[in-house]
Design an enzyme around this catalytic site. Structure first.
Site, PDB file in Angstrom:
ATOM      1  N   HIS A  54       0.839  -1.189   0.000  1.00 22.01           N
ATOM      2  CA  HIS A  54       0.000   0.000   0.000  1.00 22.01           C
ATOM      3  C   HIS A  54       0.882   1.250   0.000  1.00 22.01           C
ATOM      4  O   HIS A  54       2.106   1.175   0.160  1.00 22.01           O
ATOM      5  CB  HIS A  54      -0.929  -0.004   1.204  1.00 22.01           C
ATOM      6  CG  HIS A  54      -1.986  -1.053   1.147  1.00 22.01           C
ATOM      7  ND1 HIS A  54      -2.975  -1.183   2.104  1.00 22.01           N
ATOM      8  CD2 HIS A  54      -2.224  -2.045   0.247  1.00 22.01           C
ATOM      9  CE1 HIS A  54      -3.766  -2.191   1.795  1.00 22.01           C
ATOM     10  NE2 HIS A  54      -3.326  -2.729   0.675  1.00 22.01           N
ATOM     11  N   GLU A  56       1.371   3.674   2.147  1.00 28.35           N
ATOM     12  CA  GLU A  56       2.148   3.942   3.352  1.00 28.35           C
ATOM     13  C   GLU A  56       3.434   3.132   3.374  1.00 28.35           C
ATOM     14  O   GLU A  56       4.515   3.649   3.690  1.00 28.35           O
ATOM     15  CB  GLU A  56       1.317   3.632   4.603  1.00 28.35           C
ATOM     16  CG  GLU A  56       0.073   4.474   4.746  1.00 28.35           C
ATOM     17  CD  GLU A  56      -1.163   3.819   4.137  1.00 28.35           C
ATOM     18  OE1 GLU A  56      -2.250   3.960   4.717  1.00 28.35           O
ATOM     19  OE2 GLU A  56      -1.040   3.169   3.072  1.00 28.35           O
ATOM     20  N   CYS A  79      -5.015   1.330   6.642  1.00 27.76           N
ATOM     21  CA  CYS A  79      -5.730   0.102   6.983  1.00 27.76           C
ATOM     22  C   CYS A  79      -5.156  -0.481   8.270  1.00 27.76           C
ATOM     23  O   CYS A  79      -3.989  -0.275   8.603  1.00 27.76           O
ATOM     24  CB  CYS A  79      -5.657  -0.906   5.842  1.00 27.76           C
ATOM     25  SG  CYS A  79      -4.019  -1.589   5.556  1.00 27.76           S
ATOM     26  N   CYS A  88      -1.321  -1.515   7.484  1.00 24.20           N
ATOM     27  CA  CYS A  88      -0.411  -0.372   7.346  1.00 24.20           C
ATOM     28  C   CYS A  88      -0.126   0.257   8.712  1.00 24.20           C
ATOM     29  O   CYS A  88       0.947   0.852   8.910  1.00 24.20           O
ATOM     30  CB  CYS A  88      -0.999   0.661   6.390  1.00 24.20           C
ATOM     31  SG  CYS A  88      -0.945   0.117   4.660  1.00 24.20           S
ATOM     32  N   ALA A 202     -20.970  19.859 -22.242  1.00 24.52           N
ATOM     33  CA  ALA A 202     -20.675  21.273 -22.445  1.00 24.52           C
ATOM     34  C   ALA A 202     -21.576  21.827 -23.534  1.00 24.52           C
ATOM     35  O   ALA A 202     -21.795  21.181 -24.567  1.00 24.52           O
ATOM     36  CB  ALA A 202     -19.204  21.460 -22.829  1.00 24.52           C
ATOM     37  N   ARG A 236     -10.643  12.941 -16.205  1.00 25.13           N
ATOM     38  CA  ARG A 236     -10.258  11.685 -16.857  1.00 25.13           C
ATOM     39  C   ARG A 236      -9.204  10.950 -16.030  1.00 25.13           C
ATOM     40  O   ARG A 236      -9.271   9.733 -15.843  1.00 25.13           O
ATOM     41  CB  ARG A 236      -9.705  11.961 -18.257  1.00 25.13           C
ATOM     42  CG  ARG A 236     -10.742  12.259 -19.316  1.00 25.13           C
ATOM     43  CD  ARG A 236     -10.081  12.347 -20.680  1.00 25.13           C
ATOM     44  NE  ARG A 236     -11.029  12.722 -21.726  1.00 25.13           N
ATOM     45  CZ  ARG A 236     -10.711  12.869 -23.011  1.00 25.13           C
ATOM     46  NH1 ARG A 236      -9.440  12.685 -23.384  1.00 25.13           N
ATOM     47  NH2 ARG A 236     -11.609  13.204 -23.895  1.00 25.13           N
ATOM     48  N   ASP A 252     -15.811  12.852 -33.612  1.00 26.58           N
ATOM     49  CA  ASP A 252     -14.612  13.482 -33.041  1.00 26.58           C
ATOM     50  C   ASP A 252     -13.347  12.662 -33.234  1.00 26.58           C
ATOM     51  O   ASP A 252     -12.252  13.209 -33.203  1.00 26.58           O
ATOM     52  CB  ASP A 252     -14.799  13.718 -31.541  1.00 26.58           C
ATOM     53  CG  ASP A 252     -15.902  14.715 -31.239  1.00 26.58           C
ATOM     54  OD1 ASP A 252     -16.627  15.101 -32.164  1.00 26.58           O
ATOM     55  OD2 ASP A 252     -16.021  15.105 -30.070  1.00 26.58           O
ATOM     56  N   LEU A 256      -9.203   9.832 -26.135  1.00 26.73           N
ATOM     57  CA  LEU A 256      -9.704   9.481 -24.799  1.00 26.73           C
ATOM     58  C   LEU A 256      -8.572   9.207 -23.809  1.00 26.73           C
ATOM     59  O   LEU A 256      -8.696   8.347 -22.940  1.00 26.73           O
ATOM     60  CB  LEU A 256     -10.654   8.272 -24.863  1.00 26.73           C
ATOM     61  CG  LEU A 256     -11.927   8.457 -25.685  1.00 26.73           C
ATOM     62  CD1 LEU A 256     -12.811   7.213 -25.583  1.00 26.73           C
ATOM     63  CD2 LEU A 256     -12.718   9.686 -25.246  1.00 26.73           C
TER      64      LEU A 256
END
Length: 423
Positions: A54, A56, A79, A88, A202, A236, A252, A256
């Site tokens: 993890h 940490e 955790c 952790c 938009a 994104r 378009d 992506l």
């Protein structure tokens, strides 16, 4: 080389680490951590693939012996239970950490509230939530100012320098809000076992979102400015997957990916509906370009067979009778993959389908709408030029927000106003 940061909130630095864990750590949360000693960042880490370290532990390993007597700043509550890896909290105690700052409480009942008690019992000072973020700013604000320039010679800092404790407090609250936003989808996933669906749309001042070519096909129309576009790329980077409909894909031909922000590109997803992609379309669309080694294949959710996508995408066939049933089946599939957040960038047709779903509690097909409204008159002028030149037949109007959408937040970047809606 380790650098001291003035006004660069230590939890902000940890959050930057967390962005690069998205798509790597799932279904575990994307977490970032930094170890700080005497004002110097001596260790950085982010959560690795399931079964591995993890954030940490990675930061403590990076810090080495410097971790003894230091502080650790973590975006999410450490955790405290044995799973695929040891707790952790155990690693933090054994490393000799003196102070723990975590920005967001873990909604997992195995963790929430328990970690603090374990750490405090070991004699470690613990700060959490907004208090931790404010202290992280104040701690950094007292340090010597360091500036950095990017390759073009410009300033590379997103946050300004704090000139006082009051400024540091404001910055700390801002960082806390950013962290809360970051973990919004994770919280929802833990509580509902479902992917959080975030829709971004938009429109121009007159309500246009694109244009219609003379052949009837939809064509893109640049609406938002650079600031809003950077914001969208940050979204994104915060998402496990980004999805567009067939109409947007053909109009378009988007990549992506993430270009205007730091972070990993999300999994590319396509709502094909009843459109069967031709061999020519597969070869010409950026989304279906051969994947780089180690990259995820695009996901295509389709109501029909897609013979030309073999080897280019993973096709998930949807065989239900209605759009809403198929959409929920798609969300179930993403949820089973451990994806916390799906970003949807719909065109006119897909937006209409998503927003037309029943409004009964729990029936909406979305969890959040990020609605950009531009006041830039150049958008309409550009549309008029396209129509006058014969390149376009007319503007493509946004179908309208669902009547049960409730505005909760608003912000302005340049000529563009962002309004956030929830069901």
């Amino acid at each position: 080389m380790a650098l001291a940061h003035r006004s660069m909130n230590f939890l902000q630095i940890a959050l930057e680490q967390a962005f690069f864990s998205i798509g790597i750590s799932r279904p575990n949360p994307a977490v970032g951590a930094v170890v700080v000693k005497d004002g110097i960042v001596v260790g950085r880490g982010r959560t690795q693939r399931p079964g591995n370290a993890h954030a940490e532990v990675m930061a403590l390993r990076d810090a080495g012996e410097c971790a003894r007597g230091a502080a650790i700043y973590v975006t999410l509550e450490p955790c405290c239970h044995y799973g695929r890896t040891p707790p952790c909290t155990k690693a933090i105690i054994e490393a000799g950490i003196a102070e723990v700052y975590f920005a967001h409480a873990d909604p997992n009942p195995l963790v929430r509230g328990k970690s603090r008690a374990i750490l405090e019992e070991a004699g470690i000072a613990v700060y959490e939530g907004e208090d931790a973020c404010i202290r992280a700013s104040i701690n950094a604000a007292h340090l010597e100012e360091l500036s950095g320039e990017c390759a073009e010679g410009g300033e590379c800092r997103v946050l300004g320098f704090a000139e006082s404790t009051a400024d540091a407090k404001r910055e700390g609250r801002s960082v806390f809000a950013e962290v809360e936003r970051f973990f919004e989808a994770y919280d929802y996933f833990v509580r509902n076992k479902k992917t959080f669906v975030e829709v971004k749309s938009a429109v121009s001042e007159d309500g246009f979102m694109g244009c219609v070519a003379m052949d009837g096909c939809h064509r893109p129309l640049k609406i938002t400015g650079d600031g809003a576009n950077c914001w969208n790329h940050e979204l994104r980077a915060m998402s496990d997957a980004v999805l567009v409909g067939t109409g947007t894909l053909l109009a378009d031909n988007p990549h992506l990916d993430v270009r205007l922000a730091q972070g990993n590109s999300p999994v590319k997803a396509v709502w094909a509906g009843h459109h069967e992609f031709t061999a020519h379309e597969v070869e010409s669309l950026h989304v279906f370009a051969p994947c780089a080694e180690g990259a995820f294949m695009p996901l295509v959710f389709s109501c029909v067979a897609q013979p030309h996508l073999e080897g280019r995408a993973e096709v998930v066939e949807l065989r239900h009778g209605s759009f809403a049933e198929n959409w929920r089946a798609m969300v179930d599939d993403l949820s089973a993959r451990g994806m916390h957040r799906l970003m949807v960038e719909p065109g006119e047709c897909l937006a209409r389908e998503i927003f037309a779903a029943p409004s009964e509690p729990g029936k909406a097909l979305w969890n959040r709408i990020d609605f950009w409204h531009s006041s830039n008159p150049l958008v309409e002028e550009n549309l008029e030029r396209l129509v006058d030149s014969g390149a376009a037949k007319c503007g493509l109007r946004f179908p309208g927000l669902p009547p049960y959408a409730i505005a909760k937040e608003s912000a302005m970047i340049g000529p563009d106003v962002l309004t956030v809606y929830y069901p």
